[in-house]
Design a protein around this motif. Structure first.
Motif, mmCIF file in Angstrom:
data_model
loop_
_atom_site.group_PDB
_atom_site.id
_atom_site.type_symbol
_atom_site.label_atom_id
_atom_site.label_comp_id
_atom_site.label_asym_id
_atom_site.label_seq_id
_atom_site.Cartn_x
_atom_site.Cartn_y
_atom_site.Cartn_z
ATOM 1 N N THR A 311 -9.892 -4.508 -5.079
ATOM 2 C CA THR A 311 -9.682 -4.512 -3.701
ATOM 3 C C THR A 311 -10.715 -4.522 -2.752
ATOM 4 O OG1 THR A 311 -8.130 -3.967 -3.280
ATOM 5 C CG2 THR A 311 -8.443 -2.193 -3.631
ATOM 6 N N GLU A 312 -10.148 -5.020 -1.750
ATOM 7 C CA GLU A 312 -10.962 -4.624 0.163
ATOM 8 C C GLU A 312 -10.263 -3.209 0.244
ATOM 9 O OE1 GLU A 312 -9.519 -7.528 2.664
ATOM 10 O OE2 GLU A 312 -11.568 -7.294 3.461
ATOM 11 N N ALA A 313 -11.422 -2.597 0.259
ATOM 12 C CA ALA A 313 -10.977 -1.318 1.054
ATOM 13 C C ALA A 313 -11.312 -1.396 2.691
ATOM 14 C CB ALA A 313 -11.779 -0.146 0.503
ATOM 15 N N PRO A 314 -10.600 -0.850 3.325
ATOM 16 C CA PRO A 314 -10.637 -0.951 4.903
ATOM 17 C C PRO A 314 -12.066 0.321 5.090
ATOM 18 C CG PRO A 314 -9.171 0.640 4.625
ATOM 19 C CD PRO A 314 -9.571 0.546 2.613
ATOM 20 N N GLU A 315 -12.986 -0.611 6.390
ATOM 21 C CA GLU A 315 -13.855 -1.030 6.618
ATOM 22 C C GLU A 315 -13.850 -0.042 8.202
ATOM 23 O OE1 GLU A 315 -16.573 -3.868 6.295
ATOM 24 O OE2 GLU A 315 -16.652 -3.385 4.367
ATOM 25 N N SER A 316 -12.885 0.755 8.663
ATOM 26 C CA SER A 316 -12.924 0.991 9.661
ATOM 27 C C SER A 316 -12.188 2.162 10.246
ATOM 28 C CB SER A 316 -12.241 -0.148 10.768
ATOM 29 O OG SER A 316 -10.634 -0.402 11.307
ATOM 30 N N THR A 317 -12.376 3.093 10.660
ATOM 31 C CA THR A 317 -11.607 3.923 10.668
ATOM 32 C C THR A 317 -10.071 4.485 11.410
ATOM 33 O OG1 THR A 317 -12.572 4.740 13.264
ATOM 34 C CG2 THR A 317 -13.470 5.775 11.304
ATOM 35 N N LYS A 318 -10.478 3.135 11.991
ATOM 36 C CA LYS A 318 -8.869 2.626 12.719
ATOM 37 C C LYS A 318 -7.947 2.187 10.908
ATOM 38 C CE LYS A 318 -6.126 -0.317 15.939
ATOM 39 N NZ LYS A 318 -6.606 -1.713 16.985
ATOM 40 N N ILE A 319 -8.079 0.982 10.469
ATOM 41 C CA ILE A 319 -7.420 0.440 8.974
ATOM 42 C C ILE A 319 -7.626 1.917 8.387
ATOM 43 C CG2 ILE A 319 -7.205 -0.481 7.488
ATOM 44 C CD1 ILE A 319 -7.018 -2.039 9.940
ATOM 45 N N LEU A 320 -8.595 2.858 7.579
ATOM 46 C CA LEU A 320 -8.621 4.401 7.452
ATOM 47 C C LEU A 320 -7.133 5.114 6.890
ATOM 48 C CD1 LEU A 320 -9.606 4.614 4.277
ATOM 49 C CD2 LEU A 320 -11.398 5.812 6.032
ATOM 50 N N GLY A 321 -7.796 5.170 8.763
ATOM 51 C CA GLY A 321 -6.390 5.974 8.943
ATOM 52 C C GLY A 321 -5.137 5.947 8.919
ATOM 53 N N ARG A 322 -5.024 4.904 8.922
ATOM 54 C CA ARG A 322 -3.566 4.368 8.726
ATOM 55 C C ARG A 322 -3.032 4.295 7.258
ATOM 56 N NH1 ARG A 322 -3.462 -1.027 11.919
ATOM 57 N NH2 ARG A 322 -2.664 -0.169 14.420
ATOM 58 N N GLN A 323 -3.989 3.914 6.546
ATOM 59 C CA GLN A 323 -3.835 4.076 4.341
ATOM 60 C C GLN A 323 -3.673 5.216 5.217
ATOM 61 O OE1 GLN A 323 -7.564 3.722 1.915
ATOM 62 N NE2 GLN A 323 -6.302 2.155 1.706
ATOM 63 N N ARG A 324 -4.677 6.056 4.946
ATOM 64 C CA ARG A 324 -4.290 8.067 4.023
ATOM 65 C C ARG A 324 -2.715 8.673 5.380
ATOM 66 N NH1 ARG A 324 -8.665 8.729 1.105
ATOM 67 N NH2 ARG A 324 -9.105 6.246 0.628
ATOM 68 N N ASN A 325 -2.991 7.699 6.228
ATOM 69 C CA ASN A 325 -1.795 8.408 6.655
ATOM 70 C C ASN A 325 -0.188 7.937 5.573
ATOM 71 O OD1 ASN A 325 0.903 7.705 8.432
ATOM 72 N ND2 ASN A 325 0.188 8.610 10.373
ATOM 73 N N ARG A 326 -0.543 6.405 5.324
ATOM 74 C CA ARG A 326 0.493 6.097 4.958
ATOM 75 C C ARG A 326 0.564 7.457 3.464
ATOM 76 N NH1 ARG A 326 0.074 1.776 1.321
ATOM 77 N NH2 ARG A 326 -1.951 0.985 2.700
ATOM 78 N N TRP A 327 -0.729 7.195 3.190
ATOM 79 C CA TRP A 327 -0.553 7.969 1.692
ATOM 80 C C TRP A 327 0.385 9.144 1.550
ATOM 81 C CZ3 TRP A 327 -5.412 6.426 -0.809
ATOM 82 C CH2 TRP A 327 -6.209 5.371 -1.155
ATOM 83 N N THR A 328 -0.425 9.931 2.696
ATOM 84 C CA THR A 328 0.261 11.055 2.947
ATOM 85 C C THR A 328 2.261 11.052 3.222
ATOM 86 O OG1 THR A 328 -1.908 12.110 4.231
ATOM 87 C CG2 THR A 328 0.172 13.555 4.044
ATOM 88 N N ARG A 329 2.239 10.529 3.542
ATOM 89 C CA ARG A 329 4.112 10.444 3.715
ATOM 90 C C ARG A 329 4.801 9.362 2.157
ATOM 91 N NH1 ARG A 329 5.011 6.260 7.415
ATOM 92 N NH2 ARG A 329 2.895 5.655 7.681
ATOM 93 N N GLY A 330 3.889 9.063 1.548
ATOM 94 C CA GLY A 330 3.864 8.431 0.499
ATOM 95 C C GLY A 330 4.510 9.569 0.094
ATOM 96 N N THR A 331 3.214 10.310 -0.974
ATOM 97 C CA THR A 331 3.780 11.982 -1.206
ATOM 98 C C THR A 331 3.969 12.592 -1.059
ATOM 99 O OG1 THR A 331 0.816 11.704 -1.387
ATOM 100 C CG2 THR A 331 1.585 13.617 -1.945
ATOM 101 N N ILE A 332 4.607 13.048 0.116
ATOM 102 C CA ILE A 332 5.754 13.745 1.044
ATOM 103 C C ILE A 332 7.116 13.644 0.760
ATOM 104 C CG2 ILE A 332 6.786 15.285 3.347
ATOM 105 C CD1 ILE A 332 3.583 15.015 3.723
ATOM 106 N N GLU A 333 7.313 12.286 0.848
ATOM 107 C CA GLU A 333 8.803 11.608 0.138
ATOM 108 C C GLU A 333 8.754 11.500 -0.682
ATOM 109 O OE1 GLU A 333 8.369 8.478 4.368
ATOM 110 O OE2 GLU A 333 7.629 8.034 2.483
ATOM 111 N N THR A 334 8.065 11.119 -2.393
ATOM 112 C CA THR A 334 8.365 11.497 -3.172
ATOM 113 C C THR A 334 8.193 12.643 -3.395
ATOM 114 O OG1 THR A 334 6.451 9.347 -3.378
ATOM 115 C CG2 THR A 334 7.433 10.449 -5.348
#
Lengths: 476, 360
Positions: A311-334
């Motif tokens: 898969t293609e990984a985010p190369e900019s901090t902006k997109i990477l930050g959004r991805q990690r933000n989402r992963w954290t929210r996903g973990t908390i919600e689950t």
């Protein structure tokens, strides 16, 4: 003894126990992964996976690929899926109400016609506008579903409803799958004896800087971009060590949304994907496991350490930050949705080990680290830091982190050895040296933003801009 | 002393620095191991490339002239052959070559394997106590057609180690054909679906023979042997075990009943549809669908009422399967169903799907 002394003593003891448990867990995980990888390699050393490619007795599989505004690359992506080696296969592409020309491109590219199809809403979803199949026999494996936009989870649920086969493989449509990925992925389901295999995860690798032609991986290279390269190391650590070890003790809670296989019947009985969380991939696995535990049915969630999906990984901090933000929210919600599992012996390994591990070391870790950084800043401003002790602790933690990264790199070389050039390995190891000072603080910060968003009840995915693998591809 | 002081003493800076130094030394050792491993892999790769060149020469010679190859080992090759890893590579290469060849050409490869003394390696592996070595040894001997080892290999068909027994079973069926299936009579260990599939693929290449053990396997105390026997009865149309298969519909295990339903669809007679109809109500949702699917194959106009009743089921999936069955086995009933569907939105939608499927 003053209240302040009691508080600081408790805090010190608490953090000490936390740190000791965390380090011990990593060591146990590392050791467990060695056994797991060796067993897998020995077991499949001379397995002829082609057997499944042609056998009429092979289990039937439906690939579910949700697509939203993928018009730029959808034709190539679907072609890549259609070319996978597997006889009993159906490829279901779900157009999740794209605003671009994704559906029209599919219709034109694969000569599709709208067919009479009675959609059974076994799992409640947004409305299906139509089901399409190709007039050409060569594309008979392809089913395209057009539906009202409802998000990835909803699209996958539509895929489950429409698919006709016994097993589903859920993927991101823009991932590159190895040609034999399905053959390898389905084997664990066929190896079950006493325990039903309800899901199987595969390794996801980073494809940035790799040579890709016609939807196939031609040459593997370590990403040139620092952030992507750092994620390569992170993925090696997570997939080759972490998930391998958890799968070995049947405690795996997460199967990547980019590539995971499920027993369709169990997925339906458990209620399908939950569209109220952004961590739908983890939530489904936890719910399926919970369902099996509550039904008192013996089961396993397995894992394949072969690198099968790129898969293609985010190369900019902006997109990477959004991805990690989402992963954290996903973990908390689950974890919040399944809080009754916490230290509950009724749920076996999941309740007593996996859930607490995720709770303390995945969900709480960024908070604790951030808290530590804030306290450190305040204390250093107040001149209360014992620098001798601080530097010793820092050296201890960082050296342990380096050891774990080096061990991950060694496991990579000893098992699948995707990065064969010595310079690649050198780059990877040098990148690891920067992790505690650049990548890790950034990831913690992104996770804290995830916490803030959870408090603000923000539940969007966040726009994920991708470069695409082709020379012209640029999609959102 | 307070807890805090105790911890502070325990993790004194000196101790932390010592631990950090220890971790750093191990890290450096691991990094060194990475590079040693990469070096060994590279060296092995080039070694294999050289061996492949020589091996290809021998194989070409053997295939072209169909005579015994004269093997002369040059010193460099002898050096390589002294190492097990390289001999194993040669065995693997010969196996791969043999997979793509038949007849005299295939025999030439076996001849090469014997001349290079690789059988001794395979035997040593088979007699090893380590399960994966044993499994590999059996695999190599079977792939190289070493029939003289069949009896010794057969002894492992019920091995406690999954990998060992799987290879032994594959080899036994490979050597003895259908007669090799006799191990099913004594099998107490699991026979997973992957292994079943492998055996079925092996049998597929052979001419069908009598299977006197089949009734016994269907009554085996080993659930997976029963399921495998059902698959054999299905694929090879073993009509004589129909009644025994029908009895398995009452089994407690769902997977066994599922396979029994599938098999009955293939070896069915005029009584089968009735037996399946009787079973229908007691079945799980998945098996109900399967029964309806099988009725499409073994059913007739006698099943019309039963299939019509299914239109009142709550699950649309059951309605769909019943309609498909009706369309397949009862033309008159199908017309009746279509007129019924005209007044019902759901049935109408399902019938359109079935009509589309029939057109394809």
């Amino acid at each position: 003894m003053t209240i302040l002394t009691i508080a600081t003593t408790l805090l010190t003891i608490g953090i000490f126990i936390y740190a000791c448990t965390l380090l011990t867990s990593y060591m146990v995980i590392g050791i467990a992964s060695i056994g797991g990888s060796r067993e897998y390699m020995y077991k499949n050393e001379f397995t002829d996976f082609r057997l499944l490619a042609s056998s009429p007795h092979a289990p039937s599989v439906s690939i579910l690929a949700p697509a939203y505004n993928e018009g730029a690359t959808i034709i190539e992506n679907v072609r890549s899926l259609l070319s996978l080696y597997y006889s009993n296969l159906e490829v279901v592409v779900i157009n999740d109400g794209s605003k671009d020309d994704c559906l029209q491109k599919l219709i034109d590219g694969y000569d599709l016609e709208k067919i009479d199809f009675h959609v059974q809403y076994k799992i409640a979803t947004k409305e299906v506008r139509g089901v399409y199949r190709s007039r050409k026999a060569v594309y008979k494996r392809l089913v395209v579903v057009d539906k009202v936009n409802g998000g990835k989870a909803d699209a996958l649920n539509v895929g489950i409803n429409v698919s006709s086969n016994d097993y589903i493989v859920c993927i991101d449509v823009d991932c590159i799958l190895e040609q034999d990925s399905l053959l390898k992925m389905m084997k664990p389901f066929l190896e079950e004896t006493g325990k039903k295999v309800i899901a199987s995860g595969g390794v996801v690798r980073i494809a940035n800087s790799c040579e890709i032609k016609d939807g196939r991986l031609e040459k593997i290279r370590l990403p040139e971009n620092y952030w992507a390269r750092m994620q390569s190391l992170e993925y090696i650590r997570a997939f080759i060590i972490g998930r391998m070890a958890w799968a070995r003790i049947n405690g795996l809670l997460l199967i990547s949304g980019a590539f995971g296989a499920f027993d369709k019947q169990i997925a339906i009985e458990a209620g399908g994907y939950n569209h109220k969380t952004v961590g739908e991939d983890m939530e489904l696995v936890v719910r399926m496991r919970r369902y099996m535990e509550e039904q008192r049915r013996p089961y396993r969630v397995t894992y394949i350490p072969d690198p099968l999906c790129w898969t293609e990984a985010p190369e900019s901090t902006k997109i990477l930050g959004r991805q990690r933000n989402r992963w954290t929210r996903g973990t908390i919600e689950t974890l919040k949705m399944h809080s009754p599992l916490f230290l509950n012996p009724r749920y076996g390994v999941m309740g007593m080990l996996s859930y607490p591990f995720w709770f303390f070391f995945e969900m709480l870790a960024p908070l604790i680290e951030f808290f530590g950084m804030v306290v450190f800043t305040i204390l250093s401003i107040m001149g209360l830091i014992n620098w001798h002790a601080f530097l010793a602790l820092l050296a201890f933690i960082i050296s342990f982190g380096y050891l774990f990264s080096a061990f991950a790199a060694y496991m990579e070389v000893a098992t699948f050895n995707m990065y064969r050039r010595r310079t690649d390995m050198m780059k990877l190891l040098l990148t690891a040296l920067t992790e505690p000072f650049v990548f890790h603080p950034f990831v913690v910060w992104a996770a804290i933003k995830g916490y803030v968003d959870i408090i603000r009840k923000k539940n969007s995915w966040g726009e994920m801009t991708r470069q695409g693998f082709g020379p012209t591809a640029q999609k959102k | 002393m307070t807890g805090q002081q105790e911890i502070q003493n325990f993790i004194s800076p000196e101790r932390l620095y010592a631990a950090a130094a220890f971790f750093s030394i191990i890290t450096l050792a691991v990094v060194a191991m990475i590079y040693i491993r990469l070096y060994i892999k590279k060296k092995t790769h080039f070694g294999h490339a050289r061996i492949t060149e020589q091996l290809n020469e021998w194989i070409s010679e053997a295939l072209l002239e169909e005579t015994t190859v004269n093997i002369t080992m040059q010193p460099w090759l002898m050096q390589y052959f002294a190492k097990e890893v390289h001999r194993r590579y040669v065995t693997d290469s010969l196996i791969n070559a043999k997979k793509n060849l038949k007849g005299a050409a295939s025999n030439s490869i076996v001849d090469l394997y014997l001349k290079l003394g690789l059988k001794k390696d395979s035997l040593n592996r088979m007699r090893s106590l380590v399960w994966h070595k044993k499994a590999r040894g059996i695999y190599e001997l079977y792939m190289m057609g070493q029939q003289d080892m069949a009896a010794e290999i057969e002894r492992h068909t019920n091995s406690w180690f999954e990998g060992v027994r799987a290879e032994a079973q594959t080899a036994t069926v490979g050597f003895k054909g259908f007669a090799g299936l006799e191990f099913l009579s004594i099998l107490t260990q699991p026979l997973n679906e992957w292994q079943q599939l492998k055996l079925l693929e092996q049998l597929h290449k052979l001419n069908v023979e009598e299977m006197p053990g089949l009734p016994g396997w269907l009554a085996s105390p080993n659930l997976q042997v029963q399921i495998f026997a059902l698959k054999i009865a299905d694929i090879y149309n073993q009509f004589h075990v129909h009644d025994q298969v029908a009895e398995l519909l009452c089994a407690d295990n769902e997977a066994l009943r599922t396979q029994a339903i599938k098999t009955l669809g293939r070896i069915g007679n005029e009584e089968t549809a009735g037996i399946m109809r009787d079973q229908y109500r007691q079945e799980t949702q998945g098996n109900k669908k399967l029964i309806l699917r099988q009725l499409g194959m073994v059913g007739s106009d006698l099943d019309r009422n039963f299939l019509m009743e299914r239109m009142n089921e709550e699950d649309d999936g059951l309605k769909l399967e019943a309609m498909r069955a009706m369309a397949q086995c009862d033309a008159e009933g199908w017309d009746e169903l279509l007129s019924l569907a005209n007044d019902n939105t759901v049935l109408n939608s399902i019938s359109k799907q079935v009509l589309y499927e029939l057109e394809q």
